[in-house]
Design a protein around this motif. Structure first.
Motif, PDB file in Angstrom:
ATOM      1  N   PRO A  24      27.562  41.209  40.586  1.00 47.17           N
ATOM      2  CA  PRO A  24      28.127  41.406  41.917  1.00 47.17           C
ATOM      3  C   PRO A  24      28.314  42.872  42.276  1.00 47.17           C
ATOM      4  O   PRO A  24      28.754  43.176  43.363  1.00 47.17           O
ATOM      5  N   ALA A  25      28.002  43.766  41.345  1.00 47.38           N
ATOM      6  CA  ALA A  25      28.139  45.189  41.648  1.00 47.38           C
ATOM      7  C   ALA A  25      26.918  45.886  41.091  1.00 47.38           C
ATOM      8  O   ALA A  25      26.913  46.394  39.987  1.00 47.38           O
ATOM      9  N   PHE A  26      25.807  45.850  41.818  1.00 50.79           N
ATOM     10  CA  PHE A  26      24.553  46.316  41.254  1.00 50.79           C
ATOM     11  C   PHE A  26      23.753  47.109  42.274  1.00 50.79           C
ATOM     12  O   PHE A  26      23.620  46.738  43.407  1.00 50.79           O
ATOM     13  N   GLY A  27      23.230  48.242  41.812  1.00 50.51           N
ATOM     14  CA  GLY A  27      22.205  48.961  42.537  1.00 50.51           C
ATOM     15  C   GLY A  27      22.576  49.316  43.959  1.00 50.51           C
ATOM     16  O   GLY A  27      23.681  49.746  44.259  1.00 50.51           O
ATOM     17  N   GLN A 125      38.448  41.233  37.609  1.00 42.68           N
ATOM     18  CA  GLN A 125      38.168  41.332  39.042  1.00 42.68           C
ATOM     19  C   GLN A 125      38.592  42.690  39.604  1.00 42.68           C
ATOM     20  O   GLN A 125      37.967  43.195  40.532  1.00 42.68           O
ATOM     21  N   GLU A 126      39.639  43.289  39.044  1.00 43.45           N
ATOM     22  CA  GLU A 126      40.018  44.636  39.480  1.00 43.45           C
ATOM     23  C   GLU A 126      38.928  45.640  39.127  1.00 43.45           C
ATOM     24  O   GLU A 126      38.636  46.553  39.918  1.00 43.45           O
ATOM     25  N   LEU A 127      38.314  45.482  37.965  1.00 45.58           N
ATOM     26  CA  LEU A 127      37.199  46.362  37.618  1.00 45.58           C
ATOM     27  C   LEU A 127      36.024  46.145  38.558  1.00 45.58           C
ATOM     28  O   LEU A 127      35.369  47.110  38.980  1.00 45.58           O
ATOM     29  N   LEU A 128      35.727  44.905  38.896  1.00 46.53           N
ATOM     30  CA  LEU A 128      34.631  44.653  39.832  1.00 46.53           C
ATOM     31  C   LEU A 128      34.951  45.213  41.214  1.00 46.53           C
ATOM     32  O   LEU A 128      34.064  45.740  41.902  1.00 46.53           O
ATOM     33  N   ALA A 129      36.205  45.111  41.631  1.00 47.92           N
ATOM     34  CA  ALA A 129      36.601  45.716  42.909  1.00 47.92           C
ATOM     35  C   ALA A 129      36.438  47.229  42.853  1.00 47.92           C
ATOM     36  O   ALA A 129      35.998  47.861  43.824  1.00 47.92           O
ATOM     37  N   ALA A 130      36.799  47.833  41.712  1.00 48.86           N
ATOM     38  CA  ALA A 130      36.621  49.276  41.544  1.00 48.86           C
ATOM     39  C   ALA A 130      35.149  49.659  41.607  1.00 48.86           C
ATOM     40  O   ALA A 130      34.773  50.667  42.219  1.00 48.86           O
ATOM     41  N   GLN A 138      29.292  46.825  36.028  1.00 47.85           N
ATOM     42  CA  GLN A 138      30.373  46.540  35.093  1.00 47.85           C
ATOM     43  C   GLN A 138      29.900  45.589  34.009  1.00 47.85           C
ATOM     44  O   GLN A 138      29.288  44.561  34.292  1.00 47.85           O
ATOM     45  N   PHE A 139      30.201  45.929  32.758  1.00 44.64           N
ATOM     46  CA  PHE A 139      29.880  45.084  31.623  1.00 44.64           C
ATOM     47  C   PHE A 139      31.094  44.967  30.704  1.00 44.64           C
ATOM     48  O   PHE A 139      32.027  45.772  30.761  1.00 44.64           O
ATOM     49  N   PRO A 491      30.092  40.394  33.591  1.00 43.98           N
ATOM     50  CA  PRO A 491      31.485  40.287  34.024  1.00 43.98           C
ATOM     51  C   PRO A 491      31.898  38.864  34.362  1.00 43.98           C
ATOM     52  O   PRO A 491      33.053  38.481  34.158  1.00 43.98           O
ATOM     53  N   GLU A 492      30.986  38.074  34.871  1.00 44.39           N
ATOM     54  CA  GLU A 492      31.275  36.692  35.221  1.00 44.39           C
ATOM     55  C   GLU A 492      29.970  35.924  35.253  1.00 44.39           C
ATOM     56  O   GLU A 492      28.884  36.516  35.267  1.00 44.39           O
ATOM     57  N   GLN A 493      30.045  34.616  35.280  1.00 40.20           N
ATOM     58  CA  GLN A 493      28.845  33.807  35.284  1.00 40.20           C
ATOM     59  C   GLN A 493      28.281  33.685  36.694  1.00 40.20           C
ATOM     60  O   GLN A 493      28.984  33.953  37.679  1.00 40.20           O
TER      61      GLN A 493
END
Length: 876
Positions: A24-27, A125-130, A138-139, A491-493
């Motif tokens: 969800p956080a790519f490229g 989810q906070e890391l993904l929001a960041a 994020q991994f 980070p998630e499925q």
């Protein structure tokens, strides 16, 4: 340390791999979401990505010409250097990622009551929001944040060194960074075990990832061994001591300004870091130079350390970190034409007519077919596809009629697409989810300008309900088991349902996938999205996961049932363990509509004549020939999307020999405080005290036998800090004040007095929850009245003995306990006790906030003694 400890079963309850397809956080879209958020438009985790503006597209075109990558490695959410990530990703335009060894599930929570795995889910989810702000990916590894660790040896033993090393290697092989950067030193340092262990593993993984004999099972699906060019240690300025020799470090200015975004990397980083809200890490923006220090740890054979290995001198830019790595297409043979196409597209981009760049992007997409490197070919093709979508203003979305659906039910999905440009686009087909595959339905019509279709999808009966993949199975002491190795690191499925759109532009097809989500309009927030949840037909949730039995009497237990589908009925059957009785033995239920709730009630008591011992009561709802024994828990905070997880419908039954002295308790809560509910379970009358009660003065407090201050309450409450005089007057008049741990450090300093006499809260702690406890004053009231405390009362503690002990204190304070971690000096600051006037003041760093909600009997008995304060007048 005992191998099964650190996080208890109760804390456990509360609590394909393809980055291109699923992250969800790519490229490019990560870059777009970062820039969109900073432009005061909502960036979201569910639903279609936001439409980038012309400046964002311009930066994306420039990024097409950059083929370099950097992986940052540390231990926890919040350890990452967000300014560096922002600078590398949005200045140098590198593909950038953060690998966090853990999900932060062992920490404390400043925004709610979630602990353990549930807190790890929030911090994920906070890391993904960041990352949606700073543009990085994020991994994770499977490592559990089992709590503070004082040595890397302990950390590696509990995590399982080889397993977490393999996880890091898997991420490196798939992400293929040119440079790896650790936040912490792999050598001895003034930090804790998780930090050092993360760097030690990263240093080992740097070479292991290139070894084809190391975990060869990872080398499938196009994954190959990978040797990064170098690995560096990024030392933060706040860890540098005055006068320290830094000649072995390269000084780098990671600050800067991105004119297309109109933001400095320090401003972007502050927005990113402030997403760590569960840790209270909101920070101010930085707009000028920011110096960081880098040291070469290792480099690939035949490489030169370049600028990163130079001695300390004038600060260079972030390019110094790359140390000679070619990040242009020139690093690959046969790409001269591609290089020219990318440069031309960036130069000729017309902000007022982005669609005019689509032919150039289609030509670049075709030229990418000749790139010999499969990884960069796939990565840049995705970036090109996203740029084409952006230039066309192409909108595609897939939404469900409800936010939840049960296996075996039908889901109505709406697929929509809009072409908001004059460039001709044909929608060739829509790929609807069908079972575990996809059913392609031909459309073959020009998108002029929009398309919408609805489709009823029947969900398979065996479709798994939604829960984070790493929480599917019970955790091991040091890691979360993951059945599907392809998910390790993610980070998630992937979303359970996805819709594909195949568009034809020029002479090429591009495919866009959208996760099916639920969209609604909030009267305050406007249009909002949340992920679609697959839920069980019946969610089974007991109203408490621990029942304490201080007197042997029957306790009520309520079980909440929620329908995931319409017309669900059946029977709830608690399975009483030996020595316990549940009445009635079963109860019927009926739920007519999806989402309907009902509850059934039982009474639980020890069996007459039996010596009751702690046991687990399992609850099953039987419906439609199936048994349902888990409940849906939803975590809702405004800064992250709604999260759903399943927890077992189990209740721990704990007999408790307990005497109390004074039961009227005033409680000043800390953030996410579960202690009041635990006290009520064992017979205390607890009144929550807010700002008004504190402002009312000592007279309003006199009715309480004891007042308790929750963890970190002094760190978060201005009114509490101003109420010192009133609280001391309450104690002086005969009251008991028990203050649980508060922090006193550079992030959360505590300068106000807490007790009647001076004492200093430090950072000392005992992390071994099985550490021996010595009674230095065995006859002290804290250990004798009204409950005689023995070594058995310190059995079964979870995660830690305590934290933020007192380090220095006035002679008026008495200490009664001594404890220490293996190989360390004894600590006596876990419990301070002082008489003041007619009353008693207690400060304790013992982790009651973990032990009481977890149902640890000895913790209740000791806490009852603290609340009694040694006052004979309080005895029953």
């Amino acid at each position: 340390m005992h191998s099964s400890s650190r996080t208890s079963p109760r804390a456990r309850a509360r609590g394909f791999w393809s980055v291109v397809d699923y992250s969800p956080a790519f490229g490019f879209w990560a870059l777009v979401m970062a820039m969109t958020l900073l432009a005061d438009r909502p960036a979201r985790a569910a639903g279609p990505p936001p439409q980038p503006n012309a400046a964002q597209i311009q930066l994306g075109l420039q990024k097409l010409g950059v083929v370099g990558s950097a992986l940052y490695v540390a231990a926890h959410p919040d350890d990452e250097n967000t300014t560096l990530l922002a600078s590398l990703g949005n200045g140098a335009l590198l593909r950038t990622a953060y690998l966090s060894a853990t999900r932060g599930d062992g920490g404390q929570n400043l925004i709610g009551a979630e602990k353990g795995p549930a807190l790890g889910l929030i911090r994920t989810q906070e890391l993904l929001a960041a990352r949606r702000i700073d543009g990085a990916e994020q991994f994770f590894t499977r490592a559990r944040d089992f709590g503070f660790s004082k040595s890397p040896d302990e950390t590696l033993r509990i995590w399982g060194r080889d397993a977490i090393l393999a996880d890091m290697v898997a991420v490196i092989r798939r992400f293929r960074p040119d440079v790896i950067i650790t936040r912490f030193s792999p050598g001895p340092a003034d930090t804790h075990g998780h930090h050092t262990a993360s760097a030690m593993l990263a240093l080992k993984a740097f070479r292991a990832a290139a070894d084809p004999k190391f975990h060869p099972e990872q080398l499938t699906g196009g994954v190959t061994p990978w040797q990064a060019r170098r690995i560096l240690w990024n030392r933060s300025p706040w860890s540098i001591h005055p006068g320290e020799d830094l000649s072995g470090f390269q000084k780098v200015d990671i600050g800067g300004y991105q004119p297309l975004l109109g933001v400095s990397f320090g401003e972007m980083a502050a927005e990113s870091r402030s997403m760590h809200k569960s840790q209270g890490f909101g920070v101010a923006s930085s707009r000028g130079p920011e110096l960081e220090y880098f040291k070469l740890l290792d480099e690939a054979p035949g490489s030169s350390g370049g600028a990163a290995a130079d001695s300390n001198g004038g600060a260079g830019g972030v390019s110094a970190i790359l140390g000679g790595v070619d990040t242009t297409w020139a690093r690959f043979k046969g790409t001269a034409r591609l290089r020219g196409l990318v440069e031309k597209a960036a130069q000729k981009f017309a902000p007022a007519a982005p669609h005019a760049s689509i032919p150039a992007l289609l030509e670049i997409d075709a030229a990418l077919d000749a790139v010999p490197d499969a990884g960069w070919r796939a990565q840049k093709k995705k970036e090109v596809r996203d740029l084409i979508v952006a230039c066309a203003g192409l909108y595609a979305d897939a939404t469900a009629a409800d936010f939840r659906a049960a296996p075996g039910s039908d889901v109505e999905i709406t697929a929509s697409a809009i072409n908001r440009s004059p460039f001709p686009i044909t929608l060739r087909e829509v790929r609807w989810p069908a079972g575990r595959a996809a059913a392609a339905v031909a459309v073959a019509k020009p998108l002029k300008p929009s398309f919408e279709a609805k489709q009823a999808i029947h969900l398979p009966d065996d479709l798994p309900p939604s829960t984070p993949y790493w929480l599917e199975a019970p955790p091991e002491p040091g890691l979360y088991p993951v059945a599907d190795a392809r998910l390790i690191g993610a980070p998630e499925q992937p979303a359970p349902l996805r819709v594909g759109f195949v568009f034809h532009l020029g002479d090429r097809d591009i495919t866009i996938e959208r996760a099916v989500s639920f969209k609604w309009t909030d009267p305050v927030m406007g249009e909002r999205y949340r992920p679609l949840e697959i839920v069980p037909a019946v969610s089974v949730r007991p109203d408490s996961d621990v029942l304490m039995f201080p007197d042997g009497a029957a306790h009520p237990l309520t079980v909440l049932l929620t329908a995931g589908a319409a017309n669900v009925s059946g029977t709830v059957r608690p399975s009483a363990p030996a020595g316990w009785v549940v009445e009635p033995p079963s109860a019927p239920f009926s739920l007519a509509a999806k989402g309907a709730d009902t509850s059934v009630s039982f009474r639980v008591r020890p069996a007459p004549g039996a010596a009751a011992t702690a046991a687990t009561l399992k609850i099953v709802a039987e419906a439609g020939g199936r048994g349902f024994a888990r409940g849906v828990v939803r975590i809702e905070h405004a800064h992250i999307p709604t999260q759903a997880l399943l927890i077992d419908a189990d209740v721990r039954l704990v007999p408790l020999p307990l005497l109390t002295a004074g039961t009227r308790i005033g409680y000043i809560p800390g953030p996410g405080d579960e202690v009041p509910a635990s006290l009520r379970q064992v017979g205390y009358d607890v009144t929550m005290l807010g700002d008004d009660a504190l402002a009312a003065g000592p007279a309003a407090l006199a009715r309480f036998d004891a007042i308790v201050v929750g963890v970190r309450a002094y760190n978060t409450s201005d009114r509490l800090r101003a109420a010192h005089a009133a609280l001391m007057s309450y104690v002086e008049a005969g009251g008991v004040l028990v203050v649980q741990y508060n922090t006193n450090n550079r992030i959360a300093p505590l300068s106000v007095p807490v007790g009647p006499f001076p004492f200093e809260i430090g950072r000392e702690r005992v992390t071994d929850e099985e550490a021996a406890v010595t009674f230095t004053r065995p006859e002290h009231p804290a250990l004798t009245s009204p409950n005689p405390i023995s070594a058995r009362d310190f059995e079964g503690w979870v995660q830690e003995r305590g934290l933020y002990f007192a380090e220095h204190w006035d002679p008026h304070y008495e200490t009664v306990l001594s404890m220490h971690d293996p190989g360390e000096k004894p600590l006596e600051g876990a419990l301070l006790w002082a008489r003041h006037g007619k009353g008693t003041f207690v400060y304790t760093g013992l982790a009651f906030f973990r032990q009481l909600p977890d149902g640890v009997p000895g913790a209740f008995r000791l806490f009852a003694n603290l609340l009694g304060g040694g006052h004979a007048a309080h005895a029953r």
